[in-house]
Design a protein around this motif. Structure first.
Motif, PDB file in Angstrom:
ATOM      1  N   CYS A 154      46.860  50.344  52.968  1.00 21.39           N
ATOM      2  CA  CYS A 154      46.915  49.692  51.657  1.00 21.39           C
ATOM      3  C   CYS A 154      46.460  50.649  50.564  1.00 21.39           C
ATOM      4  O   CYS A 154      45.404  51.280  50.692  1.00 21.39           O
ATOM      5  N   TRP A 155      47.229  50.729  49.499  1.00 20.13           N
ATOM      6  CA  TRP A 155      46.843  51.543  48.340  1.00 20.13           C
ATOM      7  C   TRP A 155      46.194  50.629  47.304  1.00 20.13           C
ATOM      8  O   TRP A 155      46.842  49.770  46.721  1.00 20.13           O
ATOM      9  N   ASP A 156      44.901  50.823  47.105  1.00 16.37           N
ATOM     10  CA  ASP A 156      44.135  50.058  46.123  1.00 16.37           C
ATOM     11  C   ASP A 156      43.606  51.055  45.092  1.00 16.37           C
ATOM     12  O   ASP A 156      42.624  51.764  45.342  1.00 16.37           O
ATOM     13  N   ASN A 157      44.275  51.131  43.933  1.00 13.76           N
ATOM     14  CA  ASN A 157      43.923  52.134  42.924  1.00 13.76           C
ATOM     15  C   ASN A 157      42.456  52.082  42.536  1.00 13.76           C
ATOM     16  O   ASN A 157      41.791  53.119  42.422  1.00 13.76           O
ATOM     17  N   ASP A 158      41.944  50.884  42.323  1.00 15.32           N
ATOM     18  CA  ASP A 158      40.569  50.731  41.863  1.00 15.32           C
ATOM     19  C   ASP A 158      39.585  51.263  42.899  1.00 15.32           C
ATOM     20  O   ASP A 158      38.701  52.063  42.582  1.00 15.32           O
ATOM     21  N   ASP A 192      37.881  48.904  55.163  1.00 13.66           N
ATOM     22  CA  ASP A 192      38.652  47.746  55.602  1.00 13.66           C
ATOM     23  C   ASP A 192      39.963  47.620  54.828  1.00 13.66           C
ATOM     24  O   ASP A 192      41.016  47.360  55.409  1.00 13.66           O
ATOM     25  N   THR A 193      39.916  47.840  53.534  1.00 12.45           N
ATOM     26  CA  THR A 193      41.122  47.672  52.703  1.00 12.45           C
ATOM     27  C   THR A 193      42.123  48.795  52.928  1.00 12.45           C
ATOM     28  O   THR A 193      43.304  48.547  53.198  1.00 12.45           O
ATOM     29  N   LEU A 194      41.678  50.047  52.844  1.00 15.71           N
ATOM     30  CA  LEU A 194      42.607  51.173  52.947  1.00 15.71           C
ATOM     31  C   LEU A 194      43.161  51.345  54.352  1.00 15.71           C
ATOM     32  O   LEU A 194      44.319  51.754  54.511  1.00 15.71           O
TER      33      LEU A 194
END
Length: 337
Positions: A154-158, A192-194
């Motif tokens: 997952c790409w999460d810019n923040d 967890d997100t990335l």
């Protein structure tokens, strides 16, 4: 100036989750024009980028790791960390004194099962395994070029911008690994997100039993959903939601939890999600290249050049063949020792 021009014009081959399918990886590299020179696979003009998850599940994990690390150290490849490399670090790292646990990643039946093949295949090579664990710290969580991005799930810019500011780069260290064992922490949220993606909690009292037998109260979600209305608009995982759940309308609170990846953002590549069928983009600027190789699916690559809109025609892949009594030199039929 010449160096900049060479880098800008270089092509990239982004390769999906290998999971110990070393012979299939060799077939894919051969198909794309990589050749073994002085023991290392390389291409005269292009560079491979591995999406992570080289370890666990498959029959030739040790062989796969050597092949990939040799390419990375030679400069013919790069790699981003997958959740399985991260899991291995946690499983093999002792928890700090006073934490109430022995290992950062608990040694329970499920975690034991996930890493079993890896540890079995390194049973007679403990020093090698320790060296690979140290090498995992040098693998970035993400890659961002001028015209594309790569991350395992997952790409999460923040989160990525905050991580770069905190860590001064794209890699973790042992302090960050230790901190990430607390899921609610910043480090825990990054990993967890990335590396695993985003999710939503199922309505109270509902659960999904996946094909792996694991019971979940959450479902994985798209990070690029455009104006979603229902659960079906955002679900992104191999196991479908029950019909009565998939038609459920998203609440304002659930909307607020979802990420957005605009169609104007750079193309981004992920693995992780066990796709099937013919490889193709899942959005004009989003591609998943994990097509379940270790489950006799496909090992997939995307041949990225300078395009801003991804094309179905740029995917290449090889089907993973079932074992045939060891007669096929490329079948995934035996355990590397």
């Amino acid at each position: 100036m010449a160096v900049h021009k060479k880098t800008a014009s270089r092509g990239y081959d982004i390769i999906g989750d290998v999971h110990g399918c070393a012979h299939t990886l060799v077939r894919l590299l051969d198909q794309m024009g990589y050749r073994k020179i002085n023991g290392v696979y390389e291409h005269p003009r292009r560079q491979a980028i591995f999406i992570g998850d080289i370890v666990d599940r498959g029959p030739r994990i040790r062989e796969s790791l050597h092949l990939v690390r040799d390419m990375v150290e030679h400069g013919s490849a790069r790699m981003v960390m997958g959740n399985h490399e991260y899991n291995a670090l946690g499983y093999c790292t002792r928890a700090p004194a006073g934490s109430g646990k022995k290992w950062l990643r608990e040694h329970n039946p499920r975690h034991d099962r996930l890493i079993r093949e890896t540890l079995d295949q390194f049973e007679h090579y403990p020093q090698e395994w320790n060296e690979f664990l140290e090498w995992f710290y040098t693998i970035p969580l993400f890659i961002e070029e001028d015209h594309f991005r790569v991350v395992h799930a997952c790409w999460d810019n923040d989160l990525i911008e905050k991580f770069k500011a905190a860590q001064g780069g794209a890699c973790i260290d042992e302090d960050f690994l230790q901190a990430s064992s607390a899921l609610e922490s910043f480090a825990g949220q990054v990993m967890d997100t990335l590396l695993r993606g985003t999710d939503l909690k199922l309505p109270e009292g509902l659960a999904i039993t996946g094909k792996d037998g694991y019971v979940r109260q959450f479902f994985r979600t798209k990070f690029w959903a455009d104006n979603p209305k229902t659960y079906q608009d955002v679900v992104f995982q191999p196991d479908p939601l029950p019909p009565e759940v998939s038609s459920r309308v998203l609440t304002a609170e659930e909307h607020a939890q979802l990420l957005s990846y605009s169609s104007t953002e750079l193309p981004v590549f992920v693995g992780h999600y066990w796709m099937d069928g013919r490889p193709e983009p899942i959005a004009p600027n989003v591609a998943c290249i994990d097509y379940s190789a270790v489950k006799y699916g496909k090992l997939v690559a995307y041949r990225m050049d300078d395009e801003r809109e991804l094309s179905r025609d740029k995917f290449v892949y090889v089907d993973v063949e079932r074992p045939e009594q060891g007669s096929d030199p490329y079948s995934e039929d035996s355990v590397a020792r």
